[in-house]
Motif scaffolding. Structure first.
Motif, short mmCIF file in Angstrom:
data_model
loop_
_atom_site.label_atom_id
_atom_site.label_comp_id
_atom_site.label_asym_id
_atom_site.label_seq_id
_atom_site.Cartn_x
_atom_site.Cartn_y
_atom_site.Cartn_z
N ILE A 15 1.08 -2.36 -8.03
CA ILE A 15 -0.26 -2.62 -7.48
C ILE A 15 -0.34 -2.14 -6.03
CG2 ILE A 15 -1.80 -4.49 -6.77
CD1 ILE A 15 -0.95 -5.98 -9.30
N ARG A 16 0.72 -2.36 -5.24
CA ARG A 16 0.73 -1.89 -3.84
C ARG A 16 0.64 -0.38 -3.76
NH1 ARG A 16 5.43 -5.58 -1.45
NH2 ARG A 16 5.98 -5.28 -3.57
N THR A 17 1.38 0.34 -4.60
CA THR A 17 1.32 1.80 -4.58
C THR A 17 -0.05 2.30 -5.03
OG1 THR A 17 2.28 1.91 -6.79
CG2 THR A 17 3.79 2.16 -4.94
N GLU A 18 -0.62 1.61 -6.01
CA GLU A 18 -1.97 1.98 -6.48
C GLU A 18 -3.00 1.82 -5.36
OE1 GLU A 18 -4.68 3.50 -9.02
OE2 GLU A 18 -2.56 3.27 -9.48
N LYS A 19 -2.90 0.74 -4.61
CA LYS A 19 -3.83 0.50 -3.48
C LYS A 19 -3.65 1.56 -2.40
CE LYS A 19 -4.85 -4.42 -3.31
NZ LYS A 19 -4.64 -5.65 -2.56
N ARG A 20 -2.40 1.90 -2.12
CA ARG A 20 -2.12 2.90 -1.09
C ARG A 20 -2.68 4.26 -1.50
NH1 ARG A 20 3.04 4.50 -1.28
NH2 ARG A 20 3.84 2.40 -1.26
N LYS A 21 -2.51 4.62 -2.79
CA LYS A 21 -3.04 5.90 -3.27
C LYS A 21 -4.56 5.94 -3.15
CE LYS A 21 0.59 7.10 -6.54
NZ LYS A 21 0.92 7.28 -7.96
N LYS A 22 -5.22 4.84 -3.46
CA LYS A 22 -6.68 4.79 -3.34
C LYS A 22 -7.10 4.97 -1.89
CE LYS A 22 -8.51 2.07 -7.13
NZ LYS A 22 -9.14 0.80 -7.49
#
Length: 178
Positions: free
Chosen positions: A22-29
């Motif tokens: 979830i953290r990596t997904e947020k960072r990518k966004k």
């Protein structure tokens, strides 16, 4: 104060793998979005559009009001020009006929005024539902402001010397043969 994610991990409701995903997904966004770009929802877009349309309507209304004010100012200038420069027709005995709005109108003036009207030295103007006589120069000023106010203004001829004619006192005999 620990974050919600930390609390869920301690309670055992979430595992470390899912939290990391979830953290990596947020960072990518966040990285995919350009800097300074704020996501606007549809309500904000509609509100902005409505404000722009209202501003455009207000500008148009202001322009129309300004045009109305200019028209009133021009009419006031014309009324003032006529009231200060009109000629007295009270002694008029000769009728002078002219066309205004496809109708023949008649005013009474004296003989010299008839001559000056035909020579283009005087003009008839229509102001405040009345016909008034003014000099040619005043009529030209009125014509600059409103073409429809000047009813009769004949063009002056270049050979028309009128009162300044040095030979005006000499009559040409009828029996003169050329």
């Amino acid at each position: 104060m620990p974050s919600l994610q930390d609390q869920l991990l301690k309670a055992g409701l979430a595992d470390e793998k899912k939290a990391k995903a979830i953290r990596t997904e947020k960072r990518k966004k966040r990285k995919a979005q350009p800097k300074g770009a704020v996501q606007e929802n549809e309500a904000e877009i509609r509100a902005r559009k409505a404000r722009e349309e209202k501003a455009e309507r207000d500008r148009e209304l202001n322009r129309q009001r300004q045009q109305e004010a200019e028209k009133k100012a021009i009419q006031a200038q014309i009324r003032q020009l006529v009231s200060t420069n009109r000629l007295d027709r009270s002694r008029g005995e000769t009728s002078y006929q002219f066309v205004h709005d496809k109708k023949i109108k008649k005013i009474f003036v004296d003989d010299t005024m008839v001559d000056q009207l035909s020579r283009g030295r005087l003009a008839i103007v229509f102001v405040n539902d009345n016909y008034e006589l003014v000099a040619e120069g005043v009529a030209r000023k009125i014509q600059e402001r409103d073409e429809t106010a000047v009813v009769v203004l004949h063009d002056r001829k270049t050979d028309d010397t009128g009162d300044d004619d040095p030979y005006a006192g000499y009559e040409i005999p009828d029996d003169l043969m050329w």
